[in-house]
Design a protein around this motif. Structure first.
Motif, PDB file in Angstrom:
ATOM      1  N   GLN A 267      17.210  58.596   8.280  1.00 46.84           N
ATOM      2  CA  GLN A 267      16.995  58.005   9.603  1.00 46.84           C
ATOM      3  C   GLN A 267      17.880  58.649  10.673  1.00 46.84           C
ATOM      4  OE1 GLN A 267      14.617  55.918  10.152  1.00 46.84           O
ATOM      5  NE2 GLN A 267      14.091  55.274   8.076  1.00 46.84           N
TER       6      GLN A 267
ATOM      7  N   TRP B 201      17.311  59.160  14.626  1.00 52.04           N
ATOM      8  CA  TRP B 201      17.569  58.184  15.685  1.00 52.04           C
ATOM      9  C   TRP B 201      18.909  58.417  16.380  1.00 52.04           C
ATOM     10  CZ3 TRP B 201      13.681  55.313  17.389  1.00 52.04           C
ATOM     11  CH2 TRP B 201      12.585  55.140  16.557  1.00 52.04           C
TER      12      TRP B 201
ATOM     13  N   LYS C  39      10.044  52.288  17.447  1.00 53.01           N
ATOM     14  CA  LYS C  39      10.321  52.106  16.027  1.00 53.01           C
ATOM     15  C   LYS C  39       9.333  51.130  15.396  1.00 53.01           C
ATOM     16  CE  LYS C  39      14.186  51.226  12.873  1.00 53.01           C
ATOM     17  NZ  LYS C  39      13.734  50.005  12.209  1.00 53.01           N
TER      18      LYS C  39
ATOM     19  N   THR D  71       9.028  58.122  16.023  1.00 49.12           N
ATOM     20  CA  THR D  71      10.432  58.512  15.955  1.00 49.12           C
ATOM     21  C   THR D  71      10.698  59.614  16.976  1.00 49.12           C
ATOM     22  OG1 THR D  71      10.239  60.347  14.379  1.00 49.12           O
ATOM     23  CG2 THR D  71      10.354  58.103  13.466  1.00 49.12           C
TER      24      THR D  71
END
Length: 455
Positions: free
Chosen positions: A99, A102, A325, A330
Motif C-alpha cells: 500500500q 498512498w 480508496k 489508487t
C-alpha cells in the motif's frame, strides 16, 4: 521517488537548521520567551502541539543547561525544519506492504505544497499538515490493530491542537474513522469511536479560534493565512509556488499525452516526454534566478503569508483519497514515468530553492550580527537600513522593517552581551519591546544587558 524526495528535503532542512534560519519572524521572539521561562512559549492556543514540537529540542537544551544562544537557535531550527521531514518519512512506515503508493499524499505535501510557504521560517501549518497526513493514514491502514488503534487516537488528538486551518480536515478524519467502525472489533472499535469524538471536538475547538481569535489584531487573518497573496507579484514572485503550479500543469499534460499515445508508435509515445523537458528547463532557470538575484526578487512576506495553505490542500487531497480508496482507485494510476520524472525534477528544484534562500538568510543574519557587535545603544530603522541593506535589496529590507527585527537583534548579540538594539520601522503594526523600558525586555539568563545604554 518518496525517499529520494525526502532525502533532498532533509539536506535542505539540514542547511536551514545549521544556519538557524527559523529564527526569522516569530522564531527569535518565541525562543527568547522560552529561554526567559526555561520552558515552552505557547502563545497560540489552537497551535499548541505544533508550537511544542517546534520548541521541543530548544526547551530540552535549556533544561539540560545549554546557555549558548547560537546553539539554542540551531536546536529551535531543528524542531521547525526537522519535524516536517521526519513526520513525512514516518508516513511511509505507517503504510503496510503493498500500500506504499498512498505515500503520494505526504509526498505531494512535501514537494508541491510546503515550499510555497516555508522559504522563510516554518509556520505551524506545515507541521500541522504532516500530523494530519499521519492521522489519516493511520486510520485508513492501521486502525485494525491494538497498537494502530492507539496511534490513531494519539495522532488525532495531536491534530486537534495543530492549526486552526485543520477544522475541515478534522471532519474528514472523523468521517474516515466512522466509516471503519462497522468492520472493527473490540478495542479497535472503541478506539475508533474515541477518534471520531476527538476529531469532532477538535473541529469545534478550531472553529472557536477562527470565530473568536486570540487577539483583535488577528481578526480577519485566518483567510489571509490560507491564501494571503503567496503567489507574489511580477517584481516579487513566489518562485517555489510558481514551480509547483508549473509541475502540476506539466504532469497533467504528460499524463494525458501518455494515455493518448499508449497504443501508438514509439515516436508518438516519446512526445509524452516533451512536458518533462519543458518543466526541467524552467525549473533550472528559476533556481538559477534565485541564486543570482534572490536578494532582489525574494519577498519574505510572500512565504509567510499563506501559513495555513499546507493544511488547506491536505484537507482537499485527503478527502479525494478517502473517496478514491473506496472506489478502488489508487494514486499509482497516475504514476507514469514522465509524471514521476517531473516530480523528481520539482523535488530537486525545490530543495535547491531552499538552499538559495538559506544562503540569503545567512548573509542577512551575518550583516545584522556585525551591526549589533560594532554599534551601541538604540539603532534606528534608518541606520540599520543603511548598514545592513546598503543596496536596497528587497529581501533584507522586508526583514528589517518588521517587528521581529527587535528580538532577532537581541538574539544575535555576541555571547549574549547586549550592547545594541535595532528598532523596527515606525509603521510596524506591533512591537514587542521598548528599549527604553527594561521591564519590557526578555529577561533570559542567556542575555546580559549591563553593557546596554539606551541613550
Amino acid at each position: 521517488m518518496f525517499w529520494i524526495a525526502t532525502g533532498l528535503f532533509a539536506v535542505a532542512a539540514g542547511a536551514a537548521i545549521v544556519s538557524a534560519r527559523d529564527l526569522v519572524y516569530d522564531g527569535s521572539y518565541y525562543l527568547l520567551g522560552a529561554a526567559a521561562r526555561n520552558g515552552f512559549q505557547l502563545l497560540e492556543p489552537a497551535r499548541g502541539v505544533s508550537q511544542s514540537l517546534q520548541q521541543l529540542f530548544a526547551v530540552a537544551g535549556l533544561r539540560l543547561g545549554v546557555r549558548d544562544l547560537r546553539t539554542l537557535g540551531v536546536l529551535y531550527a531543528l524542531g521547525c525544519s526537522g519535524w516536517p521531514v521526519l513526520l513525512t518519512g514516518l508516513c511511509w512506515f505507517v503504510l503496510p506492504r503493498g500500500q506504499k503508493v498512498w505515500s503520494a499524499g505526504p509526498l505531494f505535501n512535501l514537494v508541491f505544497v510546503m515550499p510555497a510557504t516555508s522559504l522563510i521560517g516554518v509556520g505551524e501549518g506545515i507541521i500541522g499538515s504532516c500530523l494530519l497526513w499521519l492521522a489519516f493514514l493511520l486510520i485508513e491502514f492501521r486502525s485494525g490493530t491494538v497498537t494502530g488503534a492507539v496511534a490513531c487516537v494519539v495522532a488525532t488528538a495531536a491534530c486537534t491542537l495543530s492549526h486552526e486551518a485543520a477544522v475541515l480536515c478534522l471532519l474528514v478524519i472523523a468521517v474516515a474513522a466512522a466509516l471503519r467502525i462497522s468492520t472493527a472489533k473490540g478495542f479497535g472499535r472503541a478506539a475508533l469511536f474515541v477518534t471520531v469524538g476527538a476529531a469532532l471536538a477538535g473541529a469545534v475547538n478550531m472553529a472557536r479560534w477562527i470565530v473568536w481569535p486570540r487577539s483583535a489584531v488577528e481578526r480577519g487573518d485566518y483567510f489571509v493565512s490560507l491564501l494571503g497573496g503567496f503567489f507574489g507579484t511580477p517584481s516579487a514572485p513566489n518562485i517555489p509556488a510558481a514551480m509547483s503550479v508549473l509541475a502540476v500543469l506539466c504532469c497533467a499534460v504528460a499524463f494525458r499525452m501518455a494515455r493518448l499515445s499508449r497504443d501508438e508508435t514509439r515516436a508518438r509515445a516519446l512526445r509524452a516526454w516533451e512536458p518533462v523537458v519543458v518543466a526541467m528547463a524552467i525549473f533550472a532557470v528559476l533556481v538559477a534566478v534565485l541564486f543570482d538575484a534572490g536578494d532582489r526578487l525574494v519577498a519574505p512576506s510572500r512565504f509567510f503569508a499563506a501559513r495555513g495553505l499546507p493544511v488547506a490542500l491536505t484537507t482537499l487531497l485527503a478527502a479525494l483519497f478517502l473517496v478514491a480508496k473506496r472506489r478502488g482507485l489508487t494514486p499509482g494510476a497516475f504514476a507514469t514515468p514522465p509524471v514521476l520524472a517531473i516530480v523528481l525534477g520539482l523535488a530537486l528544484g525545490q530543495a535547491a530553492a531552499q538552499l538559495a534562500i538559506t544562503q540569503q538568510w545567512s548573509g542577512f543574519a551575518g550583516a545584522l550580527r556585525g551591526l549589533v557587535r560594532s554599534e551601541a545603544g538604540i539603532i534606528s530603522h534608518g541606520e540599520a537600513m543603511r548598514q545592513v541593506d546598503p543596496e536596497g535589496a528587497r529581501f533584507r529590507r522586508e526583514l528589517l522593517e518588521v517587528w521581529s527585527i527587535e528580538p532577532l537583534s537581541l538574539f544575535l548579540a555576541p555571547q549574549g552581551h547586549v550592547r545594541a538594539f535595532v528598532v523596527a520601522a515606525p509603521r510596524a503594526r506591533w512591537v514587542p519591546y521598548d528599549p527604553r523600558n527594561p521591564a519590557t525586555l526578555p529577561q533570559a539568563p542567556e542575555l546580559d544587558y549591563r553593557s546596554f545604554a539606551p541613550q
